[in-house]
Design an enzyme around this catalytic site. Structure first.
Site, PDB file in Angstrom:
ATOM      1  N   GLU B  49      -9.291   2.158   5.601  1.00  0.00           N
ATOM      2  CA  GLU B  49      -7.849   1.951   5.443  1.00  0.00           C
ATOM      3  C   GLU B  49      -7.182   3.286   5.699  1.00  0.00           C
ATOM      4  O   GLU B  49      -7.539   4.293   5.090  1.00  0.00           O
ATOM      5  CB  GLU B  49      -7.512   1.504   4.017  1.00  0.00           C
ATOM      6  CG  GLU B  49      -7.944   0.078   3.702  1.00  0.00           C
ATOM      7  CD  GLU B  49      -7.628  -0.313   2.251  1.00  0.00           C
ATOM      8  OE1 GLU B  49      -8.056  -1.400   1.853  1.00  0.00           O
ATOM      9  OE2 GLU B  49      -6.980   0.479   1.536  1.00  0.00           O
ATOM     10  N   ASP B  60       2.557   3.666  -5.375  1.00  0.00           N
ATOM     11  CA  ASP B  60       1.467   4.629  -5.448  1.00  0.00           C
ATOM     12  C   ASP B  60       1.632   5.622  -6.580  1.00  0.00           C
ATOM     13  O   ASP B  60       2.738   6.029  -6.919  1.00  0.00           O
ATOM     14  CB  ASP B  60       1.358   5.386  -4.116  1.00  0.00           C
ATOM     15  CG  ASP B  60       0.732   4.518  -3.039  1.00  0.00           C
ATOM     16  OD1 ASP B  60      -0.435   4.113  -3.231  1.00  0.00           O
ATOM     17  OD2 ASP B  60       1.394   4.232  -2.028  1.00  0.00           O
ATOM     18  N   TYR B 175      -7.439  -8.278  -0.832  1.00  0.00           N
ATOM     19  CA  TYR B 175      -7.522  -7.041  -1.605  1.00  0.00           C
ATOM     20  C   TYR B 175      -7.036  -7.366  -3.013  1.00  0.00           C
ATOM     21  O   TYR B 175      -5.862  -7.659  -3.210  1.00  0.00           O
ATOM     22  CB  TYR B 175      -6.599  -6.014  -0.929  1.00  0.00           C
ATOM     23  CG  TYR B 175      -6.635  -4.598  -1.489  1.00  0.00           C
ATOM     24  CD1 TYR B 175      -6.867  -4.335  -2.841  1.00  0.00           C
ATOM     25  CD2 TYR B 175      -6.422  -3.511  -0.655  1.00  0.00           C
ATOM     26  CE1 TYR B 175      -6.881  -3.055  -3.334  1.00  0.00           C
ATOM     27  CE2 TYR B 175      -6.427  -2.211  -1.133  1.00  0.00           C
ATOM     28  CZ  TYR B 175      -6.651  -1.991  -2.473  1.00  0.00           C
ATOM     29  OH  TYR B 175      -6.653  -0.702  -2.959  1.00  0.00           O
TER      30      TYR B 175
END
Lengths: 406, 270
Positions: B49, B60, B175
């Site tokens: 990735e 994040d 994911y």
């Protein structure tokens, strides 16, 4: 008159034309859908409406006066100017209108912890205030630059029992505070209600905040009817994210005779690149959950906004404004830091009202526009907040310009 | 078969999970980042990735935020990230590579142009954090039509009612973000992961990779026993943050990658 129905948005997906939407991480999606359902239900619930009306009246102090600014009008020598006195609300700005609405919703949803982002600190103070009133934990994210220039508000939030978390990332302003609040929210999804302070973010926030702020325009309509027996000819309000403006504008969108003017912050001037005018100096993009006009470079990286007013210092704008700009219903202009400061001083001296630097942007537009208009032109300006919080900033600027003269 | 399908099929044959590594393109500089990227397959990364830097990475944690700041400080942009993929592909045609990031830089680049250029560069799939299925029409649908996989994040808050909406239109792999939070935050318990994998399996045949909070070969091994893929990002990026020279950054990332790969490879043997 034909109904143009500009007040029906957004659609079920939260879109105002091509703007708005729900651009958020999957962790938040179920919450946002849940919030939309809860809000739709609350909106129709007479008990919720009654409670909201009670707190608006007895806690916030609504209705706020619509005041004929006689000296301002004489000075300009044109349009008859009315000030919608949102600065007289509890906590000193329009922000509380939305906070009361959302806190009642948070309580209805059983949330125990409130988070919010703040720029100038007015939304942070209003959030801390309602959290204290309802006994909920409160965490406010605020950029370090803003903490520096708005220390009085930081202290007020602490007095009210909120925890103020400094955000160092980026330039330490509103955008960075919003990123950090979103990070908190994904981490504490179950317990936490994110009390967004402006008409931006993922659906349903832009519509919900607008609805809670629309009390400004609804009152204005009735008050002007009582005082003048008719609709205003023009409305003027400043725009950062755009909640005070949307609150004033929305009830008038379908009245074609009413000219509507939103004033963005041009900072040092749009041509310098140091400004916060997303509509006049930005292009459409996606940030903080919605598609709207953004200040960005040609790689889609967000550019930091600049304005003397911390409350306008944001590189985006509410999606409904983006749409109203796109269809041309609202005219969006901009004024510089210097023009806003000049208007700030004039308002102090002419009316004995110290306006927030945000609201001074709207006043600066009035000083440009009103002298050119006939005396029977009724102009309503949203005096969205009081300037007590800006003493340091204004003092600093007065000293600076004194030095430059020597 | 796409490169992602082929890779997950091969690994299933070998009865082991994939090691999926995340690094941000251009962190700390184009050349160092490219050297890391080129070294990852030999160090045991099965799927790569590659983060597309953005000024406002809202989902994040601190490690990846700083990686974004370093990369943007070194003038990385989307065009250079695609160039990096092209250079990687000159020496590697097997390892699937997925671009991960936020929508705005793609929006600015132009969706049709981005899809064409990504495909031509050798990108296999996309993960775009802030594009939920409600916005499939904007990128997911045209990307898949062009043969790029669109990998969805599912989370602890994605309940059984919502799961089909999220999985509909997912391809490549799923994911699973094992904790509600930002990248690099605390890890989920193995019980939680086991339950989540079982729940996802009831809804999809796609391979399931688990991410968020996995830092050590031991953690990677325990997740590798339960899922089809193990994603590690922040722990690798910490080696870039802490390095004082480019060589240290490259060695640090690749050494940890090798150790994680060993953990993943041994997981189901013992």
């Amino acid at each position: 008159m034909t109904q143009t129905n500009l007040r029906n948005g957004p659609d079920a997906n939260g879109l105002f034309g091509a703007f708005g939407g729900r651009y958020v991480a999957e962790t938040l999606m179920p919450l946002i859908l849940d919030l939309a359902r809860e809000y739709e239900a609350a909106k129709e619930d007479p008990a919720f409406k009654e409670e909201l009306a009670y707190f608006q009246r007895d806690y916030v102090g609504r209705p706020s006066p619509l005041y004929y600014a006689e000296r301002l009008t004489e000075f300009c020598g044109g349009a008859k100017i009315y000030l919608k006195r949102e600065e007289l609300n509890h906590t000193g700005a329009h922000k509380i209108n939305n906070c009361i609405g959302q806190i009642l919703l948070a309580r209805r949803m059983g949330k125990k912890r409130i988070i919010a982002e703040t720029g100038a600190g007015m939304h942070g103070v209003a959030t801390a205030t309602v959290a204290a009133r309802f006994g909920l934990d409160c965490v406010i994210y605020m950029g370090t630059t803003d903490i520096e220039r708005q220390q009085a508000n930081v202290f007020r939030m602490k007095l009210l029992g909120a925890e103020v978390i400094p955000v160092v990332a980026g330039t330490g302003t509103l955008k960075d505070a919003m990123n950090e609040a979103l990070r908190d929210w994904v981490t504490n999804v179950d317990s936490t209600f994110y009390l967004i302070g402006t008409v931006a973010g993922p659906h349903p926030y832009p519509a919900m905040v607008r609805d809670f702020q629309s009390v400004i325009g609804k009152e204005t309509r009735t008050q002007l009817q009582d005082q003048e027996g008719r609709l205003p000819d023009s409305l003027v309000a400043c725009i950062g994210g755009g909640s005070n403006a949307m609150g004033l504008f929305h009830p008038f969108l379908d009245d074609k005779s009413v000219e509507i003017i939103g004033v963005e912050a041009a900072g040092y001037g749009i041509e310098t690149g140091k400004h916060a005018a997303s509509l006049n100096g930005g292009v459409p993009g996606v940030l903080h959950g919605n598609r709207t006009f953004l200040l960005q470079d040609d790689d889609g990286q967000i550019i930091d906004a600049h304005s003397i007013s911390a409350g306008l210092d944001y590189p985006g704008i509410g999606p409904e404004h983006a749409w109203l700009h796109d269809i041309g219903r609202v005219q969006y202009t901009s004024v510089t830091d210097d023009e806003a400061l000049d208007a700030f001083h004039k308002c102090c001296r002419l009316e004995g009202i110290i306006p927030a630097l945000e609201s001074a942007h709207a006043l600066a537009e009035v000083f440009k526009r009103a002298p050119t208009l006939p005396k029977d032109h009724l102009m309503v300006v949203n005096l969205s907040g009081r300037g007590d919080k800006d003493m340091q900033t204004v003092m600093h600027h007065m000293e600076q310009s004194k030095q430059e003269k020597h | 078969m796409s490169r992602l399908q082929t890779r997950f099929a091969e690994l299933k044959e070998q009865n082991r999970a994939a090691l999926v590594t995340f690094v941000t393109a251009g962190d700390p500089s184009y050349d160092t980042s490219l050297a890391i990227l080129k070294g990852l397959p030999a160090a045991g990364a099965d799927v790569i990735e590659l983060g597309m830097p953005f000024t406002d990475p809202m989902a994040d944690g601190p490690a990846i935020q700083l990686a974004n700041i370093r990369a943007l400080g070194a003038k990385q942009n989307l065009a250079k990230t695609l160039q990096m993929v092209r250079e990687f592909r000159e020496g590697n045609s097997e390892t699937p590579l997925v671009l991960m990031g936020y929508f705005n830089p793609i929006h600015m680049y132009g969706v049709p142009r981005f899809i064409a250029d990504a495909k031509a560069a050798g990108v296999d799939g996309l993960i775009v954090v802030d594009l939920p299925p409600e916005h499939n029409g904007e990128l997911c649908d045209p990307a898949q039509a062009a043969g790029l996989d669109f990998i969805r994040l599912t989370t602890p808050t994605t309940d059984d009612v919502r799961l089909p909406t999220v999985l509909n239109g997912s391809s490549g792999f799923v994911y699973y973000v094992s904790v509600a939070g930002v990248t690099g935050a605390g890890a989920a318990t193995l019980e939680h992961v086991e339950e989540a994998v079982a729940r996802l399996r009831r809804h999809t045949d796609l391979p399931i990779s688990i991410g968020f909070g996995i830092r050590t070969p031991e953690q990677a091994a325990s997740i590798a026993r339960l899922a089809d893929g193990v994603v590690v990002g922040s722990a690798l990026i910490d080696h870039i943050a802490n390095a004082s020279t480019p060589d240290q950054a490259i060695d640090g990332v690749l050494s940890l990658c090798a150790a994680l790969a060993e953990g993943v490879r041994k997981a189901r043997v013992s």
